[in-house]
Design a protein around this motif. Structure first.
Motif, short mmCIF file in Angstrom:
data_model
loop_
_atom_site.label_atom_id
_atom_site.label_comp_id
_atom_site.label_asym_id
_atom_site.label_seq_id
_atom_site.Cartn_x
_atom_site.Cartn_y
_atom_site.Cartn_z
N GLN A 82 0.81 -1.26 0.03
CA GLN A 82 -0.10 0.05 -0.03
C GLN A 82 0.91 1.29 -0.13
N ILE A 83 0.23 2.26 -0.52
CA ILE A 83 1.22 3.64 -0.54
C ILE A 83 0.24 4.80 -0.20
N LYS A 84 0.81 5.39 0.71
CA LYS A 84 0.32 6.51 1.32
C LYS A 84 1.54 8.00 1.05
N LYS A 85 0.84 9.05 0.54
CA LYS A 85 1.75 10.17 0.32
C LYS A 85 1.36 11.22 1.26
N THR A 86 2.66 11.73 1.62
CA THR A 86 2.47 12.73 2.69
C THR A 86 3.53 13.64 2.80
N THR A 87 3.53 14.68 3.84
CA THR A 87 4.52 15.46 4.17
C THR A 87 5.01 15.40 5.63
N PHE A 88 6.33 15.91 5.80
CA PHE A 88 6.73 15.82 7.26
C PHE A 88 6.35 14.57 7.77
N GLY A 89 6.13 13.40 7.17
CA GLY A 89 6.19 12.03 7.84
C GLY A 89 4.72 12.32 8.54
N LYS A 90 3.76 12.77 8.35
CA LYS A 90 2.69 12.96 8.93
C LYS A 90 1.67 11.58 8.46
N VAL A 91 1.56 10.69 9.01
CA VAL A 91 0.59 9.51 8.81
C VAL A 91 -0.21 9.09 10.10
N ASP A 92 -1.12 8.59 10.01
CA ASP A 92 -2.04 7.90 11.28
C ASP A 92 -1.17 6.87 11.66
N ILE A 93 -1.04 6.72 12.88
CA ILE A 93 -0.19 5.70 13.62
C ILE A 93 -0.66 4.45 13.37
N ASP A 94 -2.11 4.11 12.94
CA ASP A 94 -2.55 2.85 12.37
C ASP A 94 -2.12 2.39 11.32
N TYR A 95 -1.69 3.52 10.37
CA TYR A 95 -1.06 2.89 9.07
C TYR A 95 0.36 2.21 9.26
N VAL A 96 0.97 2.57 10.36
CA VAL A 96 2.29 1.89 10.84
C VAL A 96 2.00 0.46 11.70
N LEU A 97 1.06 0.66 12.22
CA LEU A 97 0.77 -0.65 13.34
C LEU A 97 -0.47 -1.38 12.43
N GLY A 98 -0.53 -2.55 13.05
CA GLY A 98 -1.63 -3.47 12.43
C GLY A 98 -1.58 -3.79 10.91
N VAL A 99 -0.37 -3.80 10.40
CA VAL A 99 -0.04 -4.08 8.97
C VAL A 99 -0.54 -5.36 8.45
N GLY A 100 -0.10 -6.45 9.31
CA GLY A 100 -0.57 -7.73 8.88
C GLY A 100 0.17 -8.42 7.44
N GLY A 101 1.23 -7.92 7.39
CA GLY A 101 1.92 -8.29 6.16
C GLY A 101 2.51 -9.51 6.20
N PHE A 102 2.51 -10.11 7.30
CA PHE A 102 2.97 -11.53 7.26
C PHE A 102 1.94 -12.59 8.02
N ASP A 103 0.48 -12.12 8.03
CA ASP A 103 -0.64 -12.90 8.45
C ASP A 103 -1.10 -13.53 7.22
N LEU A 104 -1.10 -14.95 7.64
CA LEU A 104 -1.74 -15.67 6.55
C LEU A 104 -3.24 -15.45 6.08
N ASP A 105 -3.84 -14.91 7.06
CA ASP A 105 -5.02 -15.02 6.89
C ASP A 105 -5.33 -13.65 5.88
N ARG A 106 -4.51 -12.66 5.67
CA ARG A 106 -4.64 -11.75 5.06
C ARG A 106 -4.12 -11.95 3.41
N ILE A 107 -3.35 -12.87 3.31
CA ILE A 107 -2.68 -13.19 2.06
C ILE A 107 -3.32 -12.99 0.77
N GLU A 108 -4.62 -13.57 0.84
CA GLU A 108 -5.32 -13.43 -0.38
C GLU A 108 -5.81 -12.23 -0.70
N SER A 109 -6.22 -11.39 0.24
CA SER A 109 -6.37 -9.73 -0.26
C SER A 109 -5.10 -9.03 -0.68
N ASP A 110 -3.92 -9.37 -0.20
CA ASP A 110 -2.62 -9.05 -0.73
C ASP A 110 -2.50 -9.16 -2.07
N VAL A 111 -2.45 -10.52 -2.48
CA VAL A 111 -2.30 -10.99 -4.05
C VAL A 111 -3.39 -10.44 -4.63
#
Length: 396
Positions: free
Chosen positions: A244-273
């Motif tokens: 996923q890509i988020k565009k911003t300035t001064f590193g301003k992003v919602d903390i939840d975008y950095v947490l709860g990524v689930g990139g290695f969660d097998l339950d989310r694999i299908e949605s990723d691919v």
């Protein structure tokens, strides 16, 4: 079906993975979830720490990476000072430049203390050479003080060794699970870093950091024009189409975008691919109506290749093909994710991997859904035509 399920979990996984020298053994073993381990002793520990179905009780950890000047320090300072109500332990590298004002420090045992408690409930820790030691110390002494870990890598670091720590070190894997990799990108200077020609045999760290990412933050977009930003975005998507890509300035992003990524969660694999394959214009169908108008068969740089095709896979054939692929090309395959339809089984098989470390398990039943295989490779020197041909040869 229970017996056949066990066959799928052991046979296809064992064939999918042929580890290479990076595991430092010629006799690798596989756990019940498909995680590669380096020895029988390691396997015993790994089998004990992989939780059963349901909520994973281990502490989630996010790896934060990005080239020099991308804005990691700004983001970390925000995490450590903002009143976001989350309890996060930030582990900065030994060259970190996080500026902690004395008024923000709630407690510190001594000036030499590596772990500092801040007023907003977060912890700031400094790694002085040994990430495993720091993680162990955090879990042992401060476990009740935080709910998530963010690990900063150096600007020139390849994220792979940090990722592998969560799978290869049983002390870490017992208490901490990898949540995902977040990469910050300096929109102003990223293109020159990505296009830098490196000496033969060396890697482009900026490219690798993007390739391993689950989420990307394009920072400093105010310093570039729309055309320049669009060109950078397209280049990044060619390298890694899953993130996923988020565009911003001064590193301003919602903390939840950095947490709860689930990139290695097998339950989310299908949605990723599914997300990655939907960005591609070339779908590979079992009826052999291929769309090869994308123009290239072999990419000498880092790129992503997605294969989507209907049909069922022959268990022995996919074992042999994937085993050979990983055995011969694991160093070049940075990440892979997939959902497979295997002949004779009502359930899908989902997996994700980093180089030769692969974690996989049986997923939900296909039911009345169309049985469609989806697999994504991110790596260097990928021969797209060969990957498509090899995978297609495993289908009935």
């Amino acid at each position: 079906m229970a017996v056949r399920m066990l066959q799928l979990r052991t046979t296809i996984v064992a064939g999918l993975i042929q580890v290479r020298s990076q595991l430092q053994t010629n006799n690798p073993t596989i756990t019940s979830r498909g995680m590669v381990t380096a020895s029988v002793a390691t396997q015993q520990h790994a089998e004990a720490v992989i939780p059963a179905a349901g909520a994973d009780p281990r502490i989630p950890a996010t790896v934060l990476t990005g080239f020099l000047g991308s804005g990691k320090t700004t983001l970390l300072n925000h995490i450590l000072t903002a009143e976001h109500g989350k309890r996060i332990a930030v582990i900065e590298n030994e060259y970190g430049e996080v500026d902690i004002d004395g008024s923000l420090v709630a407690s510190q045992a001594s000036a030499a203390e590596d772990i500092v408690m801040l007023n907003n409930g977060c912890l700031c820790c400094t790694v002085r050479g040994d990430l495993v030691r720091m993680l162990a110390e955090l879990v042992k002494t401060k476990r009740d003080k935080f709910d998530h870990i963010v690990i900063e890598t150096t600007g020139l670091a390849n994220p792979a060794p940090v990722i592998q720590t969560f799978y290869m070190d049983h002390k870490v894997a017992h208490h901490v699970r990898l949540d995902g990799v977040v990469t910050l990108v300096d929109s102003k200077h990223a293109m020159q870093h990505l296009e830098e020609v490196k000496p033969e045999g060396t890697v482009n760290e900026a490219v690798e950091q993007i390739a391993y990412a689950d989420r990307l933050i394009l920072n400093k977009i105010d310093l570039v024009g729309e055309e320049e930003l669009q060109a950078l975005t397209q280049k990044i998507k060619r390298i890694n189409g899953m993130a996923q890509i988020k565009k911003t300035t001064f590193g301003k992003v919602d903390i939840d975008y950095v947490l709860g990524v689930g990139g290695f969660d097998l339950d989310r694999i299908e949605s990723d691919v599914q997300a990655e394959s939907s960005t591609k214009d070339h779908h590979d169908h079992h009826d052999h109506h291929e769309h090869d108008h994308h123009g290239h068969k072999h990419d000498s740089g880092v790129s992503s290749v997605s294969i989507v095709c209907e049909g069922t896979l022959d268990l022995d054939e996919i074992n042999e093909w994937m085993g050979k692929l990983v055995n011969e090309r694991s160093e070049d395959i940075y990440r892979m994710k997939g959902v497979l339809s295997v002949d004779g089984f009502d359930e899908r098989y989902v997996f994700q991997g980093v180089h030769s470390i692969i974690d996989g398990s049986v997923g939900k039943p296909w039911g009345n859904e169309k049985r469609t295989n989806k697999i994504v490779f991110i790596g260097k020197n990928l021969d797209e035509a060969a990957l498509r041909k090899g995978f297609r040869s495993c289908i009935f």
